[in-house]
Design a protein around this motif. Structure first.
Motif, PDB file in Angstrom:
ATOM      1  N   GLU A  73     -32.854   3.244 -30.214  1.00  0.00           N
ATOM      2  CA  GLU A  73     -31.608   2.561 -29.867  1.00  0.00           C
ATOM      3  C   GLU A  73     -30.999   3.095 -28.571  1.00  0.00           C
ATOM      4  OE1 GLU A  73     -30.741  -0.110 -31.185  1.00  0.00           O
ATOM      5  OE2 GLU A  73     -32.011  -0.061 -32.978  1.00  0.00           O
TER       6      GLU A  73
ATOM      7  N   ARG B 164     -36.670  -8.843 -18.257  1.00  0.00           N
ATOM      8  CA  ARG B 164     -36.375 -10.148 -18.843  1.00  0.00           C
ATOM      9  C   ARG B 164     -37.034 -11.257 -18.035  1.00  0.00           C
ATOM     10  NH1 ARG B 164     -32.410  -9.789 -22.730  1.00  0.00           N
ATOM     11  NH2 ARG B 164     -31.982 -12.012 -22.593  1.00  0.00           N
TER      12      ARG B 164
ATOM     13  N   THR C  74     -37.863 -12.342 -25.233  1.00  0.00           N
ATOM     14  CA  THR C  74     -37.428 -10.948 -25.104  1.00  0.00           C
ATOM     15  C   THR C  74     -36.936 -10.414 -26.437  1.00  0.00           C
ATOM     16  OG1 THR C  74     -36.779 -11.383 -22.820  1.00  0.00           O
ATOM     17  CG2 THR C  74     -35.948  -9.366 -23.829  1.00  0.00           C
TER      18      THR C  74
ATOM     19  N   ARG D 171     -39.008  -2.573 -32.217  1.00  0.00           N
ATOM     20  CA  ARG D 171     -38.100  -1.807 -33.081  1.00  0.00           C
ATOM     21  C   ARG D 171     -38.765  -1.522 -34.422  1.00  0.00           C
ATOM     22  NH1 ARG D 171     -33.716  -4.635 -32.761  1.00  0.00           N
ATOM     23  NH2 ARG D 171     -32.310  -3.156 -31.698  1.00  0.00           N
TER      24      ARG D 171
ATOM     25  N   PHE E 293     -34.732  -3.458 -22.658  1.00  0.00           N
ATOM     26  CA  PHE E 293     -34.910  -4.904 -22.775  1.00  0.00           C
ATOM     27  C   PHE E 293     -33.783  -5.691 -22.102  1.00  0.00           C
ATOM     28  CE2 PHE E 293     -37.689  -3.260 -26.011  1.00  0.00           C
ATOM     29  CZ  PHE E 293     -38.767  -4.124 -25.982  1.00  0.00           C
ATOM     30  N   GLU E 294     -32.756  -4.998 -21.659  1.00  0.00           N
ATOM     31  CA  GLU E 294     -31.673  -5.671 -20.938  1.00  0.00           C
ATOM     32  C   GLU E 294     -31.878  -5.633 -19.428  1.00  0.00           C
ATOM     33  OE1 GLU E 294     -29.583  -7.336 -22.779  1.00  0.00           O
ATOM     34  OE2 GLU E 294     -30.662  -6.494 -24.509  1.00  0.00           O
TER      35      GLU E 294
ATOM     36  N   LYS F 295     -38.541  -7.311 -28.572  1.00  0.00           N
ATOM     37  CA  LYS F 295     -37.675  -6.179 -28.894  1.00  0.00           C
ATOM     38  C   LYS F 295     -37.656  -5.919 -30.402  1.00  0.00           C
ATOM     39  CE  LYS F 295     -32.860  -4.626 -28.415  1.00  0.00           C
ATOM     40  NZ  LYS F 295     -31.508  -4.995 -27.884  1.00  0.00           N
ATOM     41  N   SER F 296     -37.553  -6.963 -31.204  1.00  0.00           N
ATOM     42  CA  SER F 296     -37.475  -6.766 -32.657  1.00  0.00           C
ATOM     43  C   SER F 296     -38.788  -6.196 -33.202  1.00  0.00           C
ATOM     44  CB  SER F 296     -37.140  -8.092 -33.353  1.00  0.00           C
ATOM     45  OG  SER F 296     -38.182  -9.038 -33.184  1.00  0.00           O
TER      46      SER F 296
ATOM     47  N   ALA G 282     -34.089   0.395 -26.511  1.00  0.00           N
ATOM     48  CA  ALA G 282     -33.375  -0.880 -26.628  1.00  0.00           C
ATOM     49  C   ALA G 282     -32.728  -1.318 -25.307  1.00  0.00           C
ATOM     50  CB  ALA G 282     -32.333  -0.797 -27.740  1.00  0.00           C
TER      51      ALA G 282
END
Length: 414
Positions: free
Chosen positions: A205, A218, A249, A257, A212-213, A253-254, A209
């Protein structure tokens, strides 16, 4: 996975992937995907074999038919003691890799040598072992592949000296992502040093995480061709894109995770491949079943049961007698197929299936790609596994790649 080959197999490959005209956007992407898949794609397969074996309930009478891909699962299924495994693939590099693993099991002198070759896969001694023990036993085509030079000018077998799991289209893409992460001061290997799952989640996190922003990332994942290295063709990209509210994206990401946070790092060899680009050097590094010391003698003694075929899955089924097979594994290949292709392969599966036969496959997105796409007269002969079982298998798949796991069983009266 693993379905593209060079001439003369290109016609079969085009039939598997190409769904649009040449000059359309999708048609151009499909042909670029085929071009990208000419050589080694997967040094390691990305479907959890323990989940597979549980779902398939392999017995000593089972004849398993699977797509070969990187071969890890082909040889891991031997731990379930099937009568025979037929591994098919259109990619000659994957065929050569599977033949290399088979002959390594049959020819190398002991577990330590076998583990060094495929568990570490980065030692100069592996080249000596190849020359002395494996090479003389290989078929001519596989021997020529490993002795030949890659486009970089290096002999392909030398990958086992420099780090085989960094090779192939997927291995190079993972390396590219690692390099990009480091430019943002993110160390992908940090999570491998986590002491427990809580620490894994904190690292994800706080470090991963936010990655990915990043605007560049992206933008990059919005280009379908950028994900070819993950084995995602245009048709599968479209399925994945609508599978998550965050688009492509969000889906990536999921799943990262889940890989990073849902399983103890100490037990998940897929996480070691993703974040460490190998299985790890320490003595208790997690390994797929075929590489585990406890399974070595059984896998070695059963290796002759593996038959490796350079052919199309449906063509192989077409060559087999009625009611001669009982376990089918399609990986995620059906995500790529048209309704016509699905109907052909399920017609052959149903014809060759013994009573109680099982068919296992995965999909990038959650919805099934078979139901509603083949004639009801075929599918009505099969029973879909209960939703709670399918969801449990998907949840426990340590590779964390897929949206869903699907299993069908031939009904007794079929």
């Amino acid at each position: 996975m693993g379905s593209v080959a060079k001439t003369p197999r290109n016609g079969a490959v085009r039939g598997a992937v190409h769904r649009h005209e040449h000059l359309t956007k999708q048609g151009i992407l499909e042909r670029a995907f085929t071009f990208a898949f000419r050589g080694l794609v997967y040094a390691q397969i990305w479907e959890d074999p323990d989940v597979d074996m549980e779902a398939l309930e392999i017995t000593p009478d089972s004849h398993v038919v699977t797509i070969a891909s990187g071969g890890c699962n082909v040889f891991s299924y031997l731990t379930a003691n099937p009568a025979k495994i037929t591994a098919v693939d259109l990619n000659p590099a994957h065929i050569a890799l599977n033949n290399l693993k088979k002959q390594a099991l049959l020819s190398l002198p002991d577990y330590a040598t076998f583990h060094r070759f495929f568990g570490l896969a980065n030692r100069p001694e592996n080249i000596d072992a190849y020359k002395e023990f494996i090479r003389p036993q290989l078929d001519d085509t596989s021997r020529d592949y490993w002795d030949s030079r890659s486009p970089s000018g290096v002999r392909r077998i030398n990958g086992f000296k420099t780090g085989f799991y960094k090779q192939g289209l997927l291995g190079r893409l993972i390396g590219f992502v690692h390099n990009m992460a480091r430019k943002y001061k993110i160390d992908p290997t940090e999570i491998l040093r986590a002491k427990n799952i809580e620490e894994q989640r904190e690292i994800f996190e706080t470090r991963f995480a936010p990655f990915f922003e990043k605007k560049f990332l992206r933008w990059l994942v919005d280009q379908p061709a950028a994900l070819f290295g993950f084995g995602i063709p245009p048709a599968q990209y479209d399925l994945l894109k609508v599978d998550d509210a965050g688009g492509i994206t969000g889906a990536l990401k999921s799943r990262l995770r889940k890989l990073a946070c849902d399983f103890d790092i100490k037990d998940n060899y897929y996480a070691w491949q993703a974040f460490g680009r190998g299985y790890g050097e320490h003595a208790d590094a997690p390994l797929p079943p075929y590489l585990q010391k406890a399974n070595y003698e059984a896998v070695r003694d059963r290796a002759e049961r593996v038959e490796i075929r350079h052919t199309n899955y449906a063509d192989y089924l077409d060559s087999m007698p009625a009611q001669s097979l009982d376990r089918y594994i399609l990986l995620d290949a059906q995500d790529w197929m048209t309704d016509e292709q699905l109907t052909r392969i399920w017609t052959e599966i149903t014809r060759t299936a013994k009573p109680g036969a099982r068919v296992l496959y995965r999909t990038a997105a959650v919805p099934d790609v078979v139901a509603g796409h083949i004639p009801a007269a075929i599918l009505d002969q099969w029973e879909y596994a209960p939703q709670e079982k399918r969801e449990d298998w998907t949840r426990r798949d340590r590779s964390s790649v897929y949206g869903a796991t699907h299993l069908w069983t031939l009904k007794p009266h079929a």
